[in-house]
Design a protein around this motif. Structure first.
Motif, mmCIF file in Angstrom:
data_model
loop_
_atom_site.group_PDB
_atom_site.id
_atom_site.type_symbol
_atom_site.label_atom_id
_atom_site.label_comp_id
_atom_site.label_asym_id
_atom_site.label_seq_id
_atom_site.Cartn_x
_atom_site.Cartn_y
_atom_site.Cartn_z
ATOM 1 N N GLN A 19 0.842 -1.196 0.000
ATOM 2 C CA GLN A 19 0.000 0.000 0.000
ATOM 3 C C GLN A 19 0.878 1.246 0.000
ATOM 4 N N PRO A 20 0.604 2.216 -0.859
ATOM 5 C CA PRO A 20 1.448 3.405 -0.914
ATOM 6 C C PRO A 20 1.332 4.206 0.376
ATOM 7 N N ALA A 21 2.432 4.847 0.744
ATOM 8 C CA ALA A 21 2.419 5.606 1.980
ATOM 9 C C ALA A 21 2.014 7.048 1.716
ATOM 10 N N LEU A 22 2.341 7.583 0.541
ATOM 11 C CA LEU A 22 2.088 8.992 0.277
ATOM 12 C C LEU A 22 1.509 9.134 -1.123
ATOM 13 N N LYS A 23 0.446 9.927 -1.235
ATOM 14 C CA LYS A 23 -0.141 10.182 -2.551
ATOM 15 C C LYS A 23 0.147 11.634 -2.917
ATOM 16 N N MET A 24 0.860 11.844 -3.986
ATOM 17 C CA MET A 24 1.264 13.201 -4.318
ATOM 18 C C MET A 24 0.547 13.704 -5.566
ATOM 19 N N MET A 25 -0.166 14.824 -5.409
ATOM 20 C CA MET A 25 -0.802 15.467 -6.558
ATOM 21 C C MET A 25 0.166 16.507 -7.112
ATOM 22 N N ILE A 26 0.470 16.374 -8.394
ATOM 23 C CA ILE A 26 1.299 17.378 -9.051
ATOM 24 C C ILE A 26 0.399 18.099 -10.043
ATOM 25 N N PRO A 27 0.018 19.352 -9.757
ATOM 26 C CA PRO A 27 -0.994 20.008 -10.599
ATOM 27 C C PRO A 27 -0.397 20.581 -11.882
ATOM 28 N N ALA A 28 0.522 19.839 -12.500
ATOM 29 C CA ALA A 28 1.142 20.284 -13.749
ATOM 30 C C ALA A 28 1.501 19.045 -14.539
ATOM 31 N N ASN A 29 1.745 19.218 -15.821
ATOM 32 C CA ASN A 29 2.124 18.078 -16.630
ATOM 33 C C ASN A 29 3.578 17.693 -16.356
ATOM 34 N N PRO A 30 3.937 16.447 -16.668
ATOM 35 C CA PRO A 30 5.295 15.998 -16.366
ATOM 36 C C PRO A 30 6.332 16.886 -17.043
ATOM 37 N N GLY A 31 7.464 17.078 -16.361
ATOM 38 C CA GLY A 31 8.586 17.775 -16.972
ATOM 39 C C GLY A 31 8.833 19.185 -16.466
ATOM 40 N N GLY A 32 7.810 19.841 -15.944
ATOM 41 C CA GLY A 32 7.980 21.224 -15.511
ATOM 42 C C GLY A 32 8.549 21.329 -14.101
ATOM 43 N N GLY A 33 8.594 22.569 -13.585
ATOM 44 C CA GLY A 33 9.202 22.829 -12.282
ATOM 45 C C GLY A 33 8.494 22.128 -11.135
ATOM 46 N N TRP A 34 7.169 22.155 -11.127
ATOM 47 C CA TRP A 34 6.448 21.498 -10.038
ATOM 48 C C TRP A 34 6.651 19.994 -10.090
ATOM 49 N N ASP A 35 6.671 19.453 -11.290
ATOM 50 C CA ASP A 35 6.865 18.017 -11.448
ATOM 51 C C ASP A 35 8.247 17.629 -10.928
ATOM 52 N N GLN A 36 9.256 18.414 -11.320
ATOM 53 C CA GLN A 36 10.616 18.130 -10.864
ATOM 54 C C GLN A 36 10.696 18.247 -9.346
ATOM 55 N N THR A 37 10.052 19.280 -8.789
ATOM 56 C CA THR A 37 10.069 19.469 -7.346
ATOM 57 C C THR A 37 9.456 18.259 -6.642
ATOM 58 N N GLY A 38 8.252 17.882 -7.084
ATOM 59 C CA GLY A 38 7.543 16.788 -6.429
ATOM 60 C C GLY A 38 8.289 15.474 -6.529
ATOM 61 N N ARG A 39 8.743 15.157 -7.720
ATOM 62 C CA ARG A 39 9.398 13.865 -7.902
ATOM 63 C C ARG A 39 10.753 13.821 -7.204
ATOM 64 N N SER A 40 11.476 14.957 -7.200
ATOM 65 C CA SER A 40 12.765 14.969 -6.510
ATOM 66 C C SER A 40 12.568 14.850 -5.002
ATOM 67 N N LEU A 41 11.538 15.536 -4.486
ATOM 68 C CA LEU A 41 11.279 15.462 -3.049
ATOM 69 C C LEU A 41 10.917 14.025 -2.667
ATOM 70 N N ALA A 42 10.105 13.388 -3.477
ATOM 71 C CA ALA A 42 9.719 12.001 -3.202
ATOM 72 C C ALA A 42 10.942 11.092 -3.245
ATOM 73 N N ALA A 43 11.823 11.353 -4.217
ATOM 74 C CA ALA A 43 13.032 10.532 -4.308
ATOM 75 C C ALA A 43 13.882 10.717 -3.056
ATOM 76 N N ALA A 44 13.940 11.977 -2.567
ATOM 77 C CA ALA A 44 14.710 12.237 -1.348
ATOM 78 C C ALA A 44 14.108 11.485 -0.171
ATOM 79 N N MET A 45 12.771 11.491 -0.068
ATOM 80 C CA MET A 45 12.102 10.771 1.024
ATOM 81 C C MET A 45 12.433 9.287 0.962
ATOM 82 N N GLN A 46 12.422 8.768 -0.269
ATOM 83 C CA GLN A 46 12.651 7.335 -0.402
ATOM 84 C C GLN A 46 14.111 6.984 -0.155
ATOM 85 N N SER A 47 15.014 7.909 -0.555
ATOM 86 C CA SER A 47 16.433 7.615 -0.353
ATOM 87 C C SER A 47 16.736 7.502 1.138
#
Lengths: 311, 494, 166
Positions: A19-47
Motif C-alpha cells: 500500500q502506498p504511503a504517500l499520494k502526491m498530486m502534481i498540478p502540472a504536466n510531467p517535466g515542468g518545475g512542479w513536477d521536478q520538485t515533487g518527484r525529486s522530493l519524493a526521491a529524497a524521502m525514499q532515499s
C-alpha cells in the motif's frame, strides 16, 4: 545492459508493491518545475527510507488550479495526501477566478525559490538599472518588457519595479511570451527592450555575454548580479514552490507531514537536486508558511490589480 | 572542413555497438509512443530522463534522438492507418494518408512517409551541420512583426485546402478560428469563451479537435452509413511497396518539403504544423493531377511527412546554438543536456565540441535506424487493416479517447471529443472540409498574439509591419500570391 | 428546386454560433494597453464573419441548395440509408466511457466503449468484444502507468492493477 534490466524492473516490480504511503498530486504536466520538485522530493524521502512509497498524479492546466480543485474535493481528511504548488498558483487562482484557493488546503512547507533577473540585450544602450529606471520614467511605453505569461511572476516583477520607482504599474508595456525559449529569442533578437525571467533561464546567455544582467530579485547578491534592493529598488520576489496537505487534517497529522518534509529536505539527495536545478533553498514550515501565503496573496492581488489585470 | 573532421569523430562514437543498441531501443520505443495518441515524444523523453543518471551522454542522447524520430514516424503510421493523428504535426498527413489506406495503398503511403522522413531528416541534418551558425542569425531577426507577416502568408497559401465550395471552406476556417479563441488571452490574461470551465482555460487542444473531427467523426459516419455494407477487402489488396510511379511522384515532394520544413523549424516560434500544411498546399498546387487530392494522392503524404522531419531537425538549430527550445520535445532535450552539466548555447560548440558532433552524428544514425527498422515492418503494419471492422473501429475509439483523456485526466476533454466527433460527422455528410478548421485553430491564436505583440512594441503604430524589411517582403509576397493569378487571368482575357 | 432541411439547419447553426460568439465578445474588455487592440477585437471580427458566412450558406440553401453538395440519396453515394441504431451504439459507447472512466477506471470504461462500438458496427459477440477491450486497455494501462508514469484511473480494478508510482 544493467539499465535495461532496471527499466524492465520498474515496469513490473511495482505492480506487487505494498500500500502506498504517500499520494502526491502534481498540478502540472510531467517535466515542468512542479513536477521536478515533487518527484525529486519524493526521491529524497525514499532515499532516506522515510516513506515506503510515493504515488503521483499529474493533473496539469490553468496554473495548477485544475489539480488544486481535484485535490480539495477528493483528498479531504486524507493524512497521506500532499500536493505541490507555489507562487504561480497564487496568481492563477486570482486571475482565473478559481472557485478553490490555497486557504482550503493545509500548508506544510515552503521548499525552494527561483529568483528573477532583469536583462537587456548586449547591444542595448541601457547599461545599468539606473538607465532603465530613467528610460522608464521618461516614457514607460517605449520600454517593452518581454517575459512569461500575462499576470505571471515575470509580469508581476515588472509591475513591482515600476511601482517602486514611481511609475504607474498599469503603464508598463509588458509583452507576454510563451515559455522561456520564445522570450529568449525576442531578447537576443532585440525585439523587446528588457527581459524578465527566472535566473536559470537566462544564466547561460548572461555568461556568454549575449545578455547583460541589470538586477535580480533576491534579497541579496546572487551569482555576482546585484539585487534590486542594493540598487535602491525595494522589491524582493521569488518564484517559490511548496508542499500542501489535504483539507481538514488534524494538527497532529499536519505536524507529522511537516516532520517528514523537513527530514527529506535535509537529505543529501535533496541538496543535490537544488544544486542541479539551481533552486535556492527557501524552507519555511507550518503556521509561518500559512502566514507567508496570506501575505503573498494580498501582495499579488494588489499588484495584479494595479497592473489592470484583476477584474 | 573542420566540421567534417569533427563529424567523422562523432560518427566513430555514434557507431559503437552499445550506442547503436540504444538507438534501436529509442526508435522502437518512439515508434510505439508515436502510434498512441496522447503521448508524444516530449512526454516519453521526460519520463526517461532519470535514465541519464545511468547512461553515458552519447548513448542517452542517441536514444532520445531515436525516440524523437521514431515518434514522428509512429505518429504518421497511426494517422495513415487509423486516421488518429497522434500529434499536431501529423494532421496534414491525415488528409491524404488515410484516403490512400482506404484505397488499398497503405503500404506505399507508409513507405513514402518512412523514406521521405529519412531523406528530409538526413538533408536537414546536413543543413544543420553546415549552416547552423548562419541560419540562427537570420532566425533571430524574426520578431513579432515578422511572425505576423508569416502567419498572413501561411493563411493565404493554405486556402488551397478550402475544398469544393469556398463558402463552406471559409465557414470551417472561421469555426476553427473561434475555437482558437477559447482560453486565456495570452496578452492580458483575460479568459475568453471558457464559461468558467477550468479545462477550457488552456484552450482547445488541436489534437482533440483533429482526432474528434477525423477519427470520431469517421467512426460515427461509417457506423451510420456504411456499417451494413459488405466489408470491402480493397484496403488490403494493394501492393506493399512503392511503384516506379510512386517514386517519381514522391521525390520532388520530399525535396520541396525539406526546403519548407527546415527553415520553419529553425525560427524560434515556427513549429511543425505550419510547414506540413504549407507543403501539402504546395504539392496540391503543383500536382499534375490535382483532382487526385482528397482521394489519396501520394504527394500529399510524401510532402507533409518530409516537412515534418525537416522541421523537427531544424528545431535543433536554435536549441544547440542558442539553447532556445522551440518545441516541447526540444525543451525536454534541453533538460537532458543539463542533466549532464551541458548547457546548450553559444558556447556549446566550443566547450563541448565532441559531444555536439556526437549528437549530430547520432541524428544521422537515428534516422538510418528508423528506416532500417520500419521499412520491413510496413507490411506488418498494413495487416492492422485486416482486423475486422467492428474491432478495428472499437480500438480506434479507445485510442482516440485515451489521447483526449490524458490531457487533463478529465471527462470534459472527452465531452469535447464527442462534440467534435458530431461536428466531424456533419461535416463529412454535407461536404464541409475539416482541414480549414484545424488550420484556423493552429494559426489563429499565433496570428492574433504576434499581431498584438508587434503593436504593443510599436505602441500602436500599424506601419511597423511595413517598416521592417522581412515583414514587408513577406506581405508583398502574400499580395503577389493573391493578386498574381488574378492579374494573369485578367491579362489573358484581354 | 432542391431544398434540404439539414442544410438550412446547418446554415442557421453557423449564424447562431456567430451570434452567440458576438454576445460573448460584447462582454469582453476592450482595453488593449499599448497595442490598442483588446482581447475583444478578434472575437468580434470572427463572430461577424461567422454571421456573414452563415447568411451566405443559408442563401445557398434556400436558392437551390448548397453548391456542389453530395447527393441526398444514400444509394447515389454508394451507402445505405442512415442507420440510427448503429449511430446510437457508438454514441452510447462514448457517453458511457465519459461517465464511467473516473469511477470505474480506464480499463473497465474502455472495455465498455470497445464492446459498444463493436456492437454498433454489427458484431454480435459482446462478451468476446468486452474481453478484447479489457486486454487492449490493460496493455495500454501498463504501458502508460508503469513505463511512462502517467496516471490513468485504475478505478474499481485498483487492487489488481496498482497505480502510478516510483
Amino acid at each position: 545492459m544493467r539499465s535495461v534490466v532496471a527499466l524492465l524492473a520498474c515496469l513490473f516490480a511495482s505492480a506487487a508493491a505494498a500500500q502506498p504511503a504517500l499520494k502526491m498530486m502534481i498540478p502540472a504536466n510531467p517535466g515542468g518545475g512542479w513536477d521536478q520538485t515533487g518527484r525529486s522530493l519524493a526521491a529524497a524521502m525514499q532515499s532516506a527510507k522515510l516513506v515506503s512509497g510515493v504515488t503521483f498524479e499529474n493533473k496539469g492546466g490553468a496554473a495548477g488550479t485544475i489539480g488544486l480543485a481535484q485535490f480539495v474535493n477528493q483528498a479531504k481528511g486524507d493524512p497521506h495526501a500532499v500536493m505541490i504548488g507555489g507562487m504561480v498558483m497564487v496568481g492563477g487562482i486570482i486571475l482565473n477566478k478559481s472557485p478553490v484557493n490555497l486557504s482550503m488546503v493545509t500548508p506544510i512547507a515552503r521548499l525552494t525559490s527561483e529568483w528573477e533577473v532583469v536583462v537587456v540585450p548586449a547591444a542595448s544602450p541601457i547599461r545599468t538599472m539606473a538607465d532603465l529606471v530613467k528610460a522608464l520614467k521618461e516614457n514607460p511605453g517605449k520600454v517593452s518588457w518581454g517575459g512569461g505569461s500575462a499576470g505571471g511572476t515575470d509580469h508581476i516583477l515588472a509591475g513591482m519595479i515600476a511601482r517602486a520607482v514611481g511609475v504607474e504599474p498599469a503603464k508598463v508595456n509588458y509583452v507576454a511570451f510563451k515559455g522561456g525559449g520564445e522570450a529568449v529569442a525576442a531578447i537576443l533578437g532585440g525585439h523587446v527592450t528588457v527581459g524578465v525571467s527566472g535566473i536559470g533561464e537566462f544564466a547561460e546567455h548572461i555568461k556568454a555575454g549575449k545578455m547583460r544582467a541589470l538586477a535580480q530579485s533576491a534579497p541579496e547578491r546572487v551569482d555576482g548580479i546585484p539585487s534590486l534592493r542594493e540598487q535602491g529598488i525595494d522589491v524582493v520576489l521569488g518564484n517559490w514552490r511548496g508542499i500542501f496537505g489535504a483539507p481538514g487534517i488534524t494538527p497532529a497529522q499536519r505536524d507529522a507531514l511537516v516532520k517528514l518534509v523537513r527530514e527529506a529536505t535535509e537529505t543529501s539527495a535533496w541538496k543535490q537536486t537544488l544544486e542541479k536545478f539551481g533552486w535556492a533553498p527557501f524552507f519555511l514550515a507550518g503556521d509561518e508558511f500559512a502566514r507567508f501565503i496570506d501575505e503573498e496573496n494580498r501582495r499579488i492581488a494588489g499588484i495584479l490589480d494595479s497592473l489592470g489585470l484583476k477584474k | 572542413m573542420e566540421a567534417f573532421a569533427a563529424l567523422a569523430s562523432g560518427f566513430a562514437v555514434a557507431l559503437k555497438p552499445a550506442n547503436l543498441f540504444w538507438g534501436f531501443v529509442g526508435v522502437t520505443l518512439g515508434t510505439l509512443v508515436g502510434v498512441l495518441p496522447g503521448v508524444g515524444p516530449a512526454l516519453t523523453v521526460a519520463m526517461l530522463l532519470p535514465l541519464t543518471a545511468k547512461l553515458d551522454p552519447t548513448g542517452a542522447l542517441i536514444m532520445f534522438a531515436g525516440i524523437y524520430y521514431g515518434a514522428m514516424f509512429g505518429g504518421s503510421t497511426s494517422t495513415i492507418l487509423l486516421n488518429t493523428p497522434g500529434e499536431s504535426a501529423s494532421i496534414a498527413t491525415a488528409l491524404e494518408g488515410n484516403r490512400m489506406a482506404k484505397a488499398g495503398r497503405a503500404g506505399p503511403a507508409l513507405a513514402t512517409a518512412a523514406i521521405g522522413s529519412f531523406v528530409a531528416g538526413t538533408l536537414a541534418t546536413v543543413a544543420l551541420t553546415l549552416l547552423a551558425p548562419l541560419v540562427v542569425e537570420l532566425a533571430l531577426k524574426f520578431g513579432p512583426a515578422e511572425y505576423f507577416a508569416l502567419m498572413v502568408f501561411a493563411f493565404v497559401t493554405v486556402s488551397a485546402v478550402l475544398g469544393r465550395s469556398t463558402v463552406r471552406g471559409l465557414a470551417s476556417l472561421f469555426v476553427g478560428l473561434l475555437l482558437g479563441l477559447v482560453g486565456i488571452d495570452s496578452q492580458t490574461g483575460q479568459a475568453r469563451f471558457a464559461f468558467g470551465v477550468p479545462e477550457l482555460l488552456d484552450g482547445v487542444d488541436v489534437v482533440v479537435l483533429a482526432v474528434g473531427l477525423f477519427a470520431v467523426g469517421e467512426a460515427l459516419y461509417v457506423a451510420a452509413y456504411q456499417s451494413r455494407l459488405p466489408a470491402s477487402l480493397e484496403r488490403l489488396r494493394g501492393r506493399v511497396t512503392m511503384t516506379r510511379e510512386d517514386w517519381r511522384r514522391s521525390w520532388p515532394a520530399w525535396l520541396r518539403a525539406t526546403a519548407i520544413g527546415f527553415p520553419f523549424g529553425t525560427i524560434p516560434a515556427g513549429g511543425a504544423e505550419i510547414p506540413t500544411f504549407l507543403s501539402y498546399t504546395v504539392e496540391k498546387r503543383l500536382a499534375k493531377r490535382p483532382e487526385e487530392f482528397g482521394r489519396g494522392a501520394i504527394e500529399g503524404v510524401a510532402g507533409p511527412e518530409a516537412a515534418n522531419n525537416a522541421a523537427a531537425t531544424g528545431v535543433l538549430v536554435p536549441l544547440l546554438t542558442l539553447g532556445i527550445p522551440t518545441s516541447a520535445t526540444a525543451a525536454v532535450l534541453l533538460g537532458a543536456f543539463q542533466n549532464y552539466g551541458l548547457q546548450p548555447g553559444p558556447m556549446l560548440f566550443q566547450s563541448q565540441a565532441e559531444l555536439v558532433w556526437g549528437v549530430i552524428a547520432s541524428l544521422y544514425v537515428g534516422n538510418a535506424i528508423l528506416l532500417v527498422l520500419n521499412l520491413p515492418l510496413v507490411g506488418l503494419w498494413v495487416r492492422v487493416l485486416a482486423i475486422p471492422r467492428p474491432q478495428l473501429y472499437a480500438a480506434i475509439l479507445v485510442f482516440a479517447t485515451l489521447g483526449a483523456y490524458s490531457l487533463h485526466q478529465s471527462w470534459v476533454d472527452l465531452a469535447m471529443l464527442y462534440v467534435f466527433g458530431l461536428l466531424g460527422f456533419a461535416m463529412r455528410r454535407w461536404d464541409i472540409p475539416v482541414g480549414p478548421a484545424v488550420i484556423g485553430l493552429i494559426l489563429g491564436p499565433l496570428a492574433e498574439t504576434q499581431f498584438r505583440r508587434a503593436l504593443a512594441i510599436s505602441q500602436g503604430d500599424p506601419t511597423v509591419f511595413l517598416a521592417q524589411p522581412i515583414s514587408a517582403a513577406l506581405l508583398a509576397l502574400t499580395a503577389l500570391a493573391v493578386l498574381g493569378p488574378w492579374a494573369v487571368r485578367r491579362l489573358r482575357r484581354r | 428546386m432542391r431544398r434540404s432541411a439539414a442544410e438550412i439547419a446547418l446554415s442557421l447553426g453557423v449564424v447562431a454560433l456567430g451570434a452567440g460568439a458576438a454576445a460573448v465578445s460584447a462582454t469582453l474588455p476592450a482595453e488593449g494597453g499599448y497595442a490598442g487592440i483588446g482581447p475583444n477585437a478578434v472575437p468580434a471580427l470572427v463572430s461577424a464573419a461567422l454571421i456573414l458566412l452563415g447568411g451566405w450558406l443559408a442563401w445557398e440553401a434556400f436558392s437551390g441548395g448548397w453548391r456542389n453538395a453530395p447527393p441526398d440519396d444514400a444509394a447515389a453515394r454508394g451507402e445505405h440509408p442512415f442507420d440510427p441504431r448503429a449511430f446510437a451504439w457508438v454514441t452510447a459507447g462514448l457517453v458511457v466511457h465519459m461517465a464511467a472512466v473516473g469511477a470505474a477506471g480506464f480499463v473497465l470504461a474502455g472495455a465498455a466503449l470497445f464492446a459498444c462500438v463493436a456492437r454498433g458496427f454489427g458484431s454480435r459477440r459482446p462478451a468476446r468484444d468486452a474481453a478484447l477491450g479489457v486486454v487492449l486497455c490493460v496493455a495500454l494501462y501498463l504501458f502508460f502507468v508503469r513505463l511512462l508514469n502517467v496516471g490513468l484511473p485504475a478505478g474499481w480494478l485498483a487492487p489488481l492493477l496498482g497505480v502510478a508510482g516510483t
